[in-house]
Design a protein around this motif. Structure first.
Motif: not given
Length: 109
Positions: A1-26
């Protein structure tokens, strides 16, 4: 899967990838590209979704690097990592909208 593609970072912390309570991402591959004419510092966190990223001495950051102008860098410290339930990778750059981030991998529900 493409979790995030060509997203631009900002000067504040932003969530890029996250998981639900029963989900796992490698995380299989992760890169950042500096599209500006100047060096830019990037900071990334691999933390619980309810946690705020901190910097400086005693900070909880996972990866911090100054990216040279016009260069793509592999984010070696998050590749091969697993996000367990209710975790995230978040990030920021010290210059707005010049760092592109791409992360791909596998999701297990």
């Amino acid at each position: 899967n493409n979790f995030i593609s060509e997203a631009q970072l900002t000067t504040s912390e932003v969530t890029l990838i996250s998981t639900g309570a029963s989900e796992k991402k490698f995380i299989g591959m992760a890169t950042v590209t500096n599209t500006s004419a100047s060096n830019v510092e990037v900071t990334l966190w691999r933390i619980l979704t309810a946690t705020t990223g901190t910097t400086g001495s005693g900070g909880n950051w996972t990866w911090r690097k100054t990216i040279p102008a016009g260069v793509t860098v592999i984010i070696d410290k998050i590749m091969g990592q697993v996000l367990g339930g209710s975790m995230k990778i978040s990030g920021l750059a010290d210059v707005e909208s010049v760092i592109n981030i791409d992360v791909s991998g596998t999701t297990e529900a």
